[in-house]
Enzyme design. Sequence first.
Site, mmCIF file in Angstrom:
data_model
loop_
_atom_site.group_PDB
_atom_site.id
_atom_site.type_symbol
_atom_site.label_atom_id
_atom_site.label_comp_id
_atom_site.label_asym_id
_atom_site.label_seq_id
_atom_site.Cartn_x
_atom_site.Cartn_y
_atom_site.Cartn_z
ATOM 1 C CG ASN A 111 -1.964 -1.140 1.084
ATOM 2 O OD1 ASN A 111 -2.063 -1.787 0.038
ATOM 3 N ND2 ASN A 111 -2.692 -1.398 2.163
ATOM 4 C CB THR A 156 -17.566 37.355 -30.715
ATOM 5 O OG1 THR A 156 -18.360 38.208 -31.535
ATOM 6 C CG2 THR A 156 -16.371 38.139 -30.194
ATOM 7 C CG HIS A 157 -21.546 35.184 -30.926
ATOM 8 N ND1 HIS A 157 -22.350 34.723 -29.904
ATOM 9 C CD2 HIS A 157 -21.135 36.420 -30.539
ATOM 10 C CE1 HIS A 157 -22.442 35.640 -28.960
ATOM 11 N NE2 HIS A 157 -21.708 36.674 -29.311
ATOM 12 C CB SER A 278 -10.950 10.596 -49.039
ATOM 13 O OG SER A 278 -11.999 9.770 -49.510
ATOM 14 C CE LYS A 284 -12.486 15.644 -47.628
ATOM 15 N NZ LYS A 284 -13.520 14.762 -47.087
ATOM 16 C CG ASN A 286 -9.859 14.222 -44.946
ATOM 17 O OD1 ASN A 286 -10.488 15.133 -45.481
ATOM 18 N ND2 ASN A 286 -10.070 12.957 -45.237
ATOM 19 C CD GLU A 291 -10.752 15.509 -38.970
ATOM 20 O OE1 GLU A 291 -11.908 15.073 -39.014
ATOM 21 O OE2 GLU A 291 -9.927 15.327 -39.879
ATOM 22 C CE1 TYR A 318 -4.434 0.179 -2.928
ATOM 23 C CE2 TYR A 318 -5.427 -1.843 -2.104
ATOM 24 C CZ TYR A 318 -4.898 -1.104 -3.146
ATOM 25 O OH TYR A 318 -4.821 -1.660 -4.400
ATOM 26 C CD GLN A 323 -4.915 -3.864 -9.265
ATOM 27 O OE1 GLN A 323 -4.226 -4.261 -8.345
ATOM 28 N NE2 GLN A 323 -5.574 -4.689 -10.066
ATOM 29 C CE LYS A 326 -1.211 1.046 -10.100
ATOM 30 N NZ LYS A 326 -2.080 1.398 -8.942
HETATM 31 N N1 ARG Z 1 -1.665 -3.582 -7.404
HETATM 32 C C1 ARG Z 1 -2.108 -2.790 -6.302
HETATM 33 C C2 ARG Z 1 -2.576 -1.428 -6.771
HETATM 34 O O1 ARG Z 1 -2.214 -1.054 -7.837
HETATM 35 C C3 ARG Z 1 -1.017 -2.623 -5.311
HETATM 36 C C4 ARG Z 1 -1.479 -2.480 -3.899
HETATM 37 C C5 ARG Z 1 -2.200 -3.695 -3.484
HETATM 38 N N2 ARG Z 1 -2.376 -3.737 -2.091
HETATM 39 C C6 ARG Z 1 -3.155 -4.651 -1.525
HETATM 40 N N3 ARG Z 1 -3.258 -4.662 -0.254
HETATM 41 N N4 ARG Z 1 -3.827 -5.519 -2.246
HETATM 42 O O2 ARG Z 1 -3.311 -0.731 -6.110
#
Ligand code: ARG
Length: 462
Positions: A111, A156-157, A278, A284, A286, A291, A318, A323, A326
């Site tokens: 953690n 504007t607009h 295209s 074309k 593009n 975009e 925690y 998880q 990320k």
């Molecule tokens: N893979 C976990 C995460 O990204 C790591 C921490 C996990 N901790 C636990 N007590 N299961 O959050």
Amino acid sequence: MSDKPWGGRFDAPTNAFVEAFNASTHVDARMYAEDIAGSRAHARMLTQQNILNAQDLNLILSGLDEIEVEIEAGNFEFSIALEDVHMNIEKRLTDKIGDAGKRLHTARSRNDQVATDTRLYLRKRTDAMVARMCGLQSVLLSLAETHADTIMPGFTHLQTAQPVTFGHHLLAYVEMFERDAARFDDARKRMNQCPLGAAALAGTTFDIDRHFTAQALGFDAPTANSLDSVSDRDFIMELLAAASICSVHLSRFSEELIVWMSAQFSFVELPDAFCTGSSIMPQKKNPDMPELVRGKSGRIIGGLVSILVTMKSLPLAYNKDMQEDKEAIFDAYDNLEGCLRVFTDMLPDMTVHKEAMHQAASSGFSTATDLADALVRAGVPFRDAHEIVGKSVAYCIRESIELHQMPSDACDDIDARLSVDMVQALSVEACVAARNHLGGTAPEQVRLQCAAWRQRLEEKNA
Ligand code: ARG
């Protein structure tokens, strides 16, 4: 019964699908260098505190060095059975050096480990992001210097409003990216505290030195509350908010480029290397890159919403929900960095059709406000001046002419206070030149702003 590092109290193996579903290696393996750096600092601290002996430390450090080389060479197989980057590396270390490897996790939990790794990883990526923003600002600045005198319609607009200089328009984005970079820098400052030592949630019974690890990893200080240390994901929310705002700026710019490149505007043409054709319409070309960059803002903002909703009701400390943090931010960072890179590489080769911009600026009665201002200078109250110019515009629309082409009898007919000299003095050049104050669009002001930015960016790069 179980081969898991936590398997002691389990009788049955993990369900095979759950094993894969639970694993985060596909996302967190990219933090291997930060995980190893965190382990090195932790092991050194344990040794300094006489919790680990020097012999074990040496084994741990050389084992970690080898693992880092293996990962970098692509010779490390991450196993989903070992769930995440932390347990994969720890298991490999233990396979290599035995008991010393098993001692590394003393006074530590995944953690505080994951909280530390994520901060370290995002710190590095944030610095790279800010550098990219600075690079894009430099490109915009060079363009602004070239186009300090180039006149285009301001909108504007999305209706023609008043003439502006293209350099001024570009510098508006330099301002935006400066605020974006400042938001990232600001979040980075708050994020730069070390959670290591919080362990699972309550701290540890060992006599650790949290200042040692914080310093070894380049943090400003250790975090002050163990519960907060392992449950705080504010930094991810803040960075995703900064990324979202930056992506909104890029999206707005993209929209302008797309509109400007249409046949109806023809203000700019983006280089072939950044456009596609295209498969059916041979004519074309593009503007795919703007975009796509405009589209990327959707997923980046999605990442912000995702972390906010994920964290919304989580009790301390925690929870496994976290998880999910990320993937959202890594995706946002990868994509935002790509957007910044594409724009930085594309814009220097953009063709600017000055004549088309000038022509567009000269039509649509963009000088109407200046005519009203001229009347005000001659003593006419502004609201009367507005009315007189409105009537003049209506006359010009009927006659299909521009304001500066109004004949003197037409001026007299509309209002005795309106003179033909006033209308003949109207030009888009005069309009922009007259807005010669701090923040105004006059070429002179654009050049002043450019000089100031040039210096600021050089100082930043120094
Ligand atoms: N893979 C976990 C995460 O990204 C790591 C921490 C996990 N901790 C636990 N007590 N299961 O959050």
